[in-house]
Design a protein around this motif. Structure first.
Motif, PDB file in Angstrom:
ATOM      1  N   VAL A 187       1.469  -1.298  -0.010  1.00  9.26           N
ATOM      2  CA  VAL A 187      -0.110  -0.029  -0.083  1.00  9.26           C
ATOM      3  C   VAL A 187       0.913   1.618  -0.181  1.00  9.26           C
ATOM      4  O   VAL A 187       1.810   1.344   0.404  1.00  9.26           O
ATOM      5  CB  VAL A 187      -1.040   0.382   1.298  1.00  9.26           C
ATOM      6  N   VAL A 188       0.599   2.360  -0.253  1.00  4.70           N
ATOM      7  CA  VAL A 188       0.883   3.360  -0.351  1.00  4.70           C
ATOM      8  C   VAL A 188      -0.092   4.688  -0.890  1.00  4.70           C
ATOM      9  O   VAL A 188      -1.576   4.432  -1.129  1.00  4.70           O
ATOM     10  CB  VAL A 188       2.275   3.760  -1.729  1.00  4.70           C
ATOM     11  N   ALA A 189       0.779   6.109  -0.622  1.00  6.12           N
ATOM     12  CA  ALA A 189      -0.556   7.101  -0.172  1.00  6.12           C
ATOM     13  C   ALA A 189      -0.354   8.063  -0.763  1.00  6.12           C
ATOM     14  O   ALA A 189       1.047   8.494  -0.502  1.00  6.12           O
ATOM     15  CB  ALA A 189      -1.036   7.214   0.883  1.00  6.12           C
TER      16      ALA A 189
ATOM     17  N   SER B 193       5.336   3.247  -6.555  1.00  2.00           N
ATOM     18  CA  SER B 193       5.627   4.726  -5.384  1.00  2.00           C
ATOM     19  C   SER B 193       6.667   5.567  -6.727  1.00  2.00           C
ATOM     20  O   SER B 193       6.968   6.388  -6.583  1.00  2.00           O
ATOM     21  CB  SER B 193       6.695   3.783  -4.967  1.00  2.00           C
ATOM     22  N   GLU B 194       7.586   4.553  -7.819  1.00  5.68           N
ATOM     23  CA  GLU B 194       8.157   5.520  -8.681  1.00  5.68           C
ATOM     24  C   GLU B 194       7.784   6.335  -9.101  1.00  5.68           C
ATOM     25  O   GLU B 194       8.196   7.808  -9.430  1.00  5.68           O
ATOM     26  CB  GLU B 194       9.112   4.731  -9.168  1.00  5.68           C
ATOM     27  N   ARG B 195       6.426   6.031  -9.775  1.00  5.68           N
ATOM     28  CA  ARG B 195       5.681   6.667 -10.684  1.00  5.68           C
ATOM     29  C   ARG B 195       5.090   8.280  -9.451  1.00  5.68           C
ATOM     30  O   ARG B 195       4.920   9.628 -10.105  1.00  5.68           O
ATOM     31  CB  ARG B 195       4.770   6.003 -11.158  1.00  5.68           C
TER      32      ARG B 195
ATOM     33  N   PHE C 295       3.370   9.453   0.734  1.00  7.53           N
ATOM     34  CA  PHE C 295       3.074   8.363   1.882  1.00  7.53           C
ATOM     35  C   PHE C 295       3.669   7.199   1.393  1.00  7.53           C
ATOM     36  O   PHE C 295       2.672   6.260   0.866  1.00  7.53           O
ATOM     37  CB  PHE C 295       1.869   8.254   2.753  1.00  7.53           C
ATOM     38  N   ARG C 296       4.891   6.544   1.961  1.00  9.35           N
ATOM     39  CA  ARG C 296       4.805   5.538   1.711  1.00  9.35           C
ATOM     40  C   ARG C 296       5.896   3.908   2.814  1.00  9.35           C
ATOM     41  O   ARG C 296       6.115   5.468   3.442  1.00  9.35           O
ATOM     42  CB  ARG C 296       5.639   4.926   0.244  1.00  9.35           C
TER      43      ARG C 296
END
Length: 273
Positions: free
Chosen positions: A228-230, A255-257, A272-273
């Motif tokens: 999950v990433v936000a 996440s990189e994008r 947020f990661r």
């Protein structure tokens, strides 16, 4: 006019009566489409041209008295961030056509499809609606759910955490359940066979600081979904988007994008990661 077009126009008139369109083209809509276009309609993105199923939680807004959707004076601040999006949403406002169907017709996301069946009030009917939304999304690798308020949560301020409410146990605890997605509904979308990413919108409340809310939800969602990433959209009333990914590979690429996006538009977005 052919038969298919007549049927579409008939359905359009029926939906026009029942839907709540007050949010269309406001600052939240701008942010969402800016983000989604960067991820899913950009030649440099690994997710370019992926089909996205957008699940709108449509309702009439009966009995509600608020000023939601009033933030449409944002264009000067956003100038140059996405010119096609700016002109398109400004045109909707100038033509007084702030309607979800108009967003779809603009083709802001050429590979997206919109689900806008009205969310029913009765719990039994809600399960039928959920089944229709899942069927609609069955073959889409990207699914975005967009309830007005996001996930149904109970704030536990002293413990600095949230209880994630379920459709089966807590539906009647919410005065306006159609404005939320419940934890078991998120789980159903996540388990769709072709899904790669489920995107969940979240309105940030007053339980504790906005950043802490995001970090808390991020940790809790990772217990259920692992990858999950936000991101937080900052202007006016801050909101967040949580990305529930099916694998580490997808999470890393996404996440990189997202980092590129939030670095480029750091005034308005935070990762947020």
């Amino acid at each position: 006019m052919d038969i298919q077009e007549k049927r579409y126009n008939a359905k359009y008139k029926e939906r026009e009566i029942m839907m709540q369109d007050r949010y269309v083209a406001d600052v939240g809509d701008f942010g969402k489409f800016q983000l989604f276009r960067y991820l899913f309609n950009h030649s440099q993105s690994p997710f370019d041209r992926k089909e996205l199923a957008q699940i709108w939680f449509m309702h009439k807004g009966e009995g509600e008295k608020n000023n939601d959707g009033r933030h449409i004076d944002y264009f000067e601040r956003m100038t140059g961030t996405d010119e096609y999006l700016e002109y398109s949403l400004m045109d909707l406002i100038m033509r007084d056509r702030r309607e979800v169907e108009e967003l779809e017709r603009l083709k802001l996301l050429p590979h997206a499809k919109f689900f806008y069946n009205e969310v029913p009030k009765a719990l039994e009917d809600r399960y039928l609606w959920l089944n229709e939304a899942l069927t609609f999304s069955m073959h889409s690798p990207i699914v975005a759910v967009a309830p007005d308020n996001g996930m149904a949560l109970k704030c536990k301020r002293e413990q600095r955490m949230f209880e994630r409410l379920t459709l089966s146990e807590h539906y009647r605890q919410k005065v306006y359940p159609h404005k939320y997605i419940f934890a078991d509904e998120v789980s159903y979308f996540y388990r769709l066979p072709h899904l790669e990413i489920c995107i969940v919108y979240q309105h940030l409340g007053r339980c504790f600081s906005h950043d802490e809310q995001i970090e808390t939800l991020l940790a809790q969602l990772r217990e259920a979904y692992d990858h999950v990433v936000a991101v937080k959209h900052k202007p006016y009333s801050p909101r967040a988007f949580f990305f529930l990914c099916k694998s580490d590979v997808i999470l890393e690429s996404l996440s990189e994008r997202l980092k590129c996006f939030t670095d480029e538009y750091a005034e308005f977005w935070k990762l947020f990661r």
